[in-house]
Design a protein around this motif. Structure first.
Motif, mmCIF file in Angstrom:
data_model
loop_
_atom_site.group_PDB
_atom_site.id
_atom_site.type_symbol
_atom_site.label_atom_id
_atom_site.label_comp_id
_atom_site.label_asym_id
_atom_site.label_seq_id
_atom_site.Cartn_x
_atom_site.Cartn_y
_atom_site.Cartn_z
ATOM 1 N N LEU A 228 0.822 -1.207 0.000
ATOM 2 C CA LEU A 228 0.000 0.000 0.000
ATOM 3 C C LEU A 228 0.854 1.254 0.000
ATOM 4 O O LEU A 228 0.423 2.306 -0.478
ATOM 5 N N LYS A 229 2.051 1.171 0.523
ATOM 6 C CA LYS A 229 2.938 2.340 0.557
ATOM 7 C C LYS A 229 3.392 2.696 -0.850
ATOM 8 O O LYS A 229 3.463 3.865 -1.233
ATOM 9 N N LYS A 230 3.674 1.697 -1.680
ATOM 10 C CA LYS A 230 4.135 1.921 -3.049
ATOM 11 C C LYS A 230 3.010 1.818 -4.082
ATOM 12 O O LYS A 230 3.267 1.956 -5.270
ATOM 13 N N ASN A 231 1.775 1.546 -3.615
ATOM 14 C CA ASN A 231 0.665 1.310 -4.552
ATOM 15 C C ASN A 231 1.032 0.225 -5.557
ATOM 16 O O ASN A 231 0.876 0.387 -6.764
ATOM 17 N N GLU A 232 1.506 -0.882 -5.041
ATOM 18 C CA GLU A 232 1.994 -1.958 -5.902
ATOM 19 C C GLU A 232 1.327 -3.260 -5.507
ATOM 20 O O GLU A 232 1.090 -3.529 -4.327
ATOM 21 N N ILE A 233 1.028 -4.067 -6.520
ATOM 22 C CA ILE A 233 0.436 -5.370 -6.266
ATOM 23 C C ILE A 233 1.094 -6.411 -7.145
ATOM 24 O O ILE A 233 1.406 -6.171 -8.319
ATOM 25 N N ILE A 234 1.331 -7.590 -6.563
ATOM 26 C CA ILE A 234 1.859 -8.742 -7.297
ATOM 27 C C ILE A 234 0.942 -9.910 -6.985
ATOM 28 O O ILE A 234 0.639 -10.175 -5.813
ATOM 29 N N GLY A 235 0.439 -10.574 -8.043
ATOM 30 C CA GLY A 235 -0.483 -11.659 -7.785
ATOM 31 C C GLY A 235 -0.631 -12.603 -8.954
ATOM 32 O O GLY A 235 -0.047 -12.418 -10.017
ATOM 33 N N LYS A 236 -1.430 -13.631 -8.724
ATOM 34 C CA LYS A 236 -1.698 -14.636 -9.741
ATOM 35 C C LYS A 236 -3.209 -14.704 -9.991
ATOM 36 O O LYS A 236 -4.019 -14.284 -9.174
ATOM 37 N N GLU A 237 -3.545 -15.277 -11.163
ATOM 38 C CA GLU A 237 -4.936 -15.526 -11.543
ATOM 39 C C GLU A 237 -5.799 -14.291 -11.287
ATOM 40 O O GLU A 237 -6.694 -14.270 -10.452
ATOM 41 N N VAL A 238 -5.497 -13.252 -12.055
ATOM 42 C CA VAL A 238 -6.225 -11.991 -11.901
ATOM 43 C C VAL A 238 -7.471 -11.974 -12.789
ATOM 44 O O VAL A 238 -7.456 -12.488 -13.906
ATOM 45 N N PHE A 239 -8.530 -11.394 -12.256
ATOM 46 C CA PHE A 239 -9.765 -11.204 -13.016
ATOM 47 C C PHE A 239 -10.288 -9.808 -12.695
ATOM 48 O O PHE A 239 -10.488 -9.468 -11.523
ATOM 49 N N VAL A 240 -10.502 -9.000 -13.760
ATOM 50 C CA VAL A 240 -10.989 -7.633 -13.576
ATOM 51 C C VAL A 240 -12.417 -7.565 -14.103
ATOM 52 O O VAL A 240 -12.680 -7.845 -15.266
ATOM 53 N N GLU A 241 -13.323 -7.189 -13.218
ATOM 54 C CA GLU A 241 -14.727 -7.017 -13.585
ATOM 55 C C GLU A 241 -15.025 -5.520 -13.550
ATOM 56 O O GLU A 241 -15.255 -4.946 -12.500
#
Length: 797
Positions: free
Chosen positions: A188-201
């Motif tokens: 949250l400090k860097k506004n960064e996300i790392i992840g798997k199996e993303v779905f954007v609705e």
């Protein structure tokens, strides 16, 4: 006695508990404290527990402190204040362990961290040593940017690094877009996300159409303030409701959202239409929805013409700056022919410029056109409008159908250029001045030009005493005109016009009157409209109009009936205007200028009678209407316009009929019948009929006898096979000459995200050297590649 009570009260208020060396000192502030088991257990109600060494305060209804295991339990309406770590917690039960320096909330929990993050969860463990919050239950986190994070399987939140780890995350941004991730970490400090199996609705209206169902999914994601990269993606804006597959989707190795350049970028992609791969695209980009004006290609289209051959156009929109842009619309023909067509737009501080120009080359011949319009304000009271239109080939606009490619061209037959200034001198006074130039492309040589300079209109409303019960206006207009090479006309017209307010009698009769005094001055040469050389006249007209509005309320509607009578008297001599004017219809029969000549008055005496009927439903919608009128004169006057029949003792019987059964059936009929009802001089019928999925509209217009000799039929028919498939047919035919002007057949497939249209048109020209032509037009649009609307912001902003 009072001192003794005070000492006892202080004793119960403040109890100092000395634990072993591993525990901290706890102060209880309560009116009800109970100590048991030789001081090993302490019970308190309705108070506070203070731990100064950790800068903690805990409020609650019930306290249980076990000194042997250094554990404090607080129950009901618990409020935890950690001033050292800027943490505030609300709960119904917490367990604080002094030795481990941990807090466990055994209930629904609300946490505020640093006045920045708001957390809702249950069964939450807070480790003060490492400043970490964790839970295995459903947890939500909201930040000050209105981003909302949902952790269905709990989370681990390191408050020092501001990193959240979770097996399943749902992020909702302030635009109501939802992002689903698995096995992810959010910084949250860097506004960064790392992840798997993303779905954007995405929100349905995110790309400008509320019927969309946009989505994006991928195998992995890396997102920060500058970019979002998603790997192995599928993107589409199409709704899949009641469909076996989406209209289109883009499968890409890498999808990138460049938040600085505001671009959606696709690398190594396949475009699939209805589940089938149709095109491989190594690289492609388009603006994100936050961009309203972004440089890039627009939807290409194909057109085939029997005369010109096949052509392809690939428009390009170029955003030059915040105040100017252009659209380049080149058209390439297979037969080594091309048109470079461009629209240029620029906004200035007080004006706007629109231009449209093109250049065409075929073999050694070239053609071009330029249309420009600059309009704006010179000051708060003065507007101006400059229009320039020019073409170097009279048939160029029609041959290449330039008009259909741009909204700035209103006519491809007559060019109109002018400069106009409109000034409000005050609230009651206005003046408009113009310089005008017309070019009729259907005429040859100098006869095609018409020059009007100067051209002015001046109006002033003169205030009157209330006792006059009316208003007085002065109008002055004039022009100097040259046309058809050697025809010259100059006119100055002054009108002094008084119009009364309505007078309503006790019987409900509404009456008004008006008086017009007209000063008419002309000078002309070779004119068929005005007298040769100088001519000066003064005319006068008096009008008296009365009407009786009647209303009847029925069970299902309201009926309105209004008889009207108007007396008109002009005592002055008029000019011979028998060959001018326009056809008289009911909309103009009571008009002061029904002869169609603002520079003249209607000579003589007349009585005009009319009857109006209207039926309205309770929504005030007109469902039936009938109007009829007739003009009576004391004698014939051959100097009045013949086409309006005002030169006779009785005019034609004119009127109109309207009927609307429902949204599927509507009928309009305008007529002008001979005064003896022997024949019809004019009929105009418009009928709209809807049957199931078919809607057809007919326009039939015929002019006979004194009004002309023409008969025209128009038809527009549309069949909507479904919400997505439709077929349209348009045609116009001259029935007198048995000549079809054109017909057009168009098929359109349109969904929330995909539009494809095919048009076939055949034109039968009667204009100079133009020859009949047939053409085929094809256009396909993928939304949002072709269109973008609305606004958006970057994720985690």
């Amino acid at each position: 006695m009072k001192i003794k009570k005070l000492i006892n009260y202080i004793f119960f208020i403040l109890v100092l508990v000395n634990s072993n060396s591993k525990a901290n000192t706890i102060f209880f502030d309560s009116k009800n404290i109970k100590i048991e088991n030789e001081g090993k257990m302490i019970f308190a109600t309705k108070g506070k527990a203070k731990i100064p060494s950790n800068n903690l305060i805990i409020e609650g209804d019930k306290f249980i402190y076990n000194k042997e295991i250094s554990e404090l339990i607080v129950i009901d309406d618990v409020k935890y204040f950690d001033n050292e770590n800027q943490i505030y917690i609300e709960s119904e039960k917490i367990i604080y362990n002094e030795i481990k320096n941990t807090l466990f909330s055994k209930s629904q929990t609300y946490i505020v961290s640093d006045n920045f993050y708001k957390i809702n969860s249950s069964d939450v463990l807070y480790n003060r040593n490492i400043n970490k919050i964790s839970s295995n239950e459903l947890t939500t986190v909201a930040d000050h940017n209105k981003n909302k994070f949902v952790f269905n399987k709990g989370l681990n939140f390191n408050l020092n690094t501001e990193i959240i780890s979770s097996k399943e995350i749902i992020v909702t941004d302030k635009n109501s877009n939802n992002y689903f991730f698995e096995n992810s970490k959010i910084n949250l400090k860097k506004n960064e996300i790392i992840g798997k199996e993303v779905f954007v609705e995405f929100d349905d209206s995110f790309f400008g159409n509320k019927n969309n169902d946009p989505m994006l999914k991928g195998r992995g994601i890396l997102s920060n303030d500058n970019k979002t990269k998603i790997y192995k993606t599928v993107f589409s804006t199409c709704s899949i409701e009641n469909k076996s597959c989406r209209g289109w989707e883009m499968q890409s190795e890498i999808f990138t959202h460049d938040k600085i350049k505001k671009l959606f970028i696709y690398e190594n992609s396949w475009l699939k239409v209805f589940g089938k791969k149709v095109a491989y695209i190594p690289y492609f980009n388009h603006p994100d929805p936050s961009v309203k004006r972004k440089s890039g290609f627009l939807s290409p289209f194909y057109k085939g013409s029997g005369n010109l051959g096949s052509s392809v156009s690939i428009p390009y929109f170029y955003n030059l700056s915040n105040s100017k842009d252009l659209t380049f619309k080149p058209r390439f023909y297979i037969e080594n022919d091309f048109i470079f067509h461009t629209e240029y737009r620029e906004a200035f501080k007080n004006s706007n410029l629109k231009t449209d120009f093109s250049f065409n080359r075929k073999d050694s011949d070239t053609s071009s056109h330029i249309f420009a319009n600059l309009s704006g304000k010179l000051n708060n009271n003065t507007n101006f409008d400059l229009k320039l239109q020019n073409v170097n080939n009279d048939n160029y606009l029609k041959i290449h159908d330039i008009k259909s490619y741009t909204p700035i061209i209103e006519s491809d037959s007559v060019l109109s250029s002018h400069f106009e200034v409109d000034k409000n001198i005050n609230d009651n006074t206005n003046i408009i001045t113009k310089v005008r130039l017309y070019e009729d492309l259907s005429k040859n040589d100098s006869d095609k030009y018409q020059y009007v300079f100067p051209d002015f209109n001046f109006s002033k409303e003169i205030e009157l005493d209330e006792s006059y019960n009316g208003q007085f206006k002065f109008l002055s207009s004039g022009f100097q005109k040259i046309y058809n090479t050697n025809i010259y006309e100059t006119l100055i017209n002054n009108d002094f016009n008084f119009e009364s307010y309505d007078f309503i009698s006790s019987k409900g009769i509404v009456t008004d009157y008006s008086f017009l005094l007209k000063n008419f001055n002309t000078y002309s040469e070779n004119s068929s409209v005005y007298e040769e050389k100088n001519d000066h006249e003064i005319f006068g007209t008096f009008l008296l109009k009365s009407e009786l509005p009647l209303k009847k309320n029925l069970n299902d509607s309201n009926n309105f009936l209004k008889p009207i009578a108007q007396l008109r008297f002009s005592p002055t001599n008029g000019k011979n205007i028998s060959s001018s004017g326009s056809r008289l219809d009911y909309s103009s029969i009571f008009s002061p200028n029904r002869i169609g000549r603002s520079d003249m008055v209607e000579k003589g005496k007349s009585l005009t009678l009319g009857l109006e009927f209207e039926k309205q439903n309770f929504k005030n919608e007109k469902i039936l209407g009938f109007n009829v009128g007739n003009v009576f004169k004391d004698k014939k006057n051959k100097t009045l316009p013949h086409i309006s029949k005002l030169d006779q003792t009785r005019s034609d019987i004119i009127g109109d009929i309207f009927y609307k059964l429902d949204d599927r059936f509507e009928f309009n009929y305008n007529f002008s019948y001979d005064r003896d009802l022997k024949f019809s001089n004019y009929d105009a019928i418009t009928a709209k009929l809807g049957v199931n999925k078919l809607i057809t509209t007919f326009d039939y217009i015929t002019e006979n006898h004194e009004l002309g000799n023409s008969e025209l039929l128009k038809n527009n028919t549309e069949v909507k096979f479904s919400n997505e498939h439709s077929l349209k047919f348009d045609t116009t035919k001259d029935l007198k000459d048995d000549f079809t002007q054109f017909y057009k057949l168009a098929y359109k497939y349109e969904t929330d995200c995909l539009s494809a249209s095919f048009e076939y048109e055949k034109k039968f020209f009667r204009d100079g050297s133009l020859v009949p032509d047939e053409s085929l037009y094809f256009l396909i649009k993928f939304i949002p590649f072709a269109e973008l609307r609305g606004s958006a912001d970057t994720i985690f902003e």
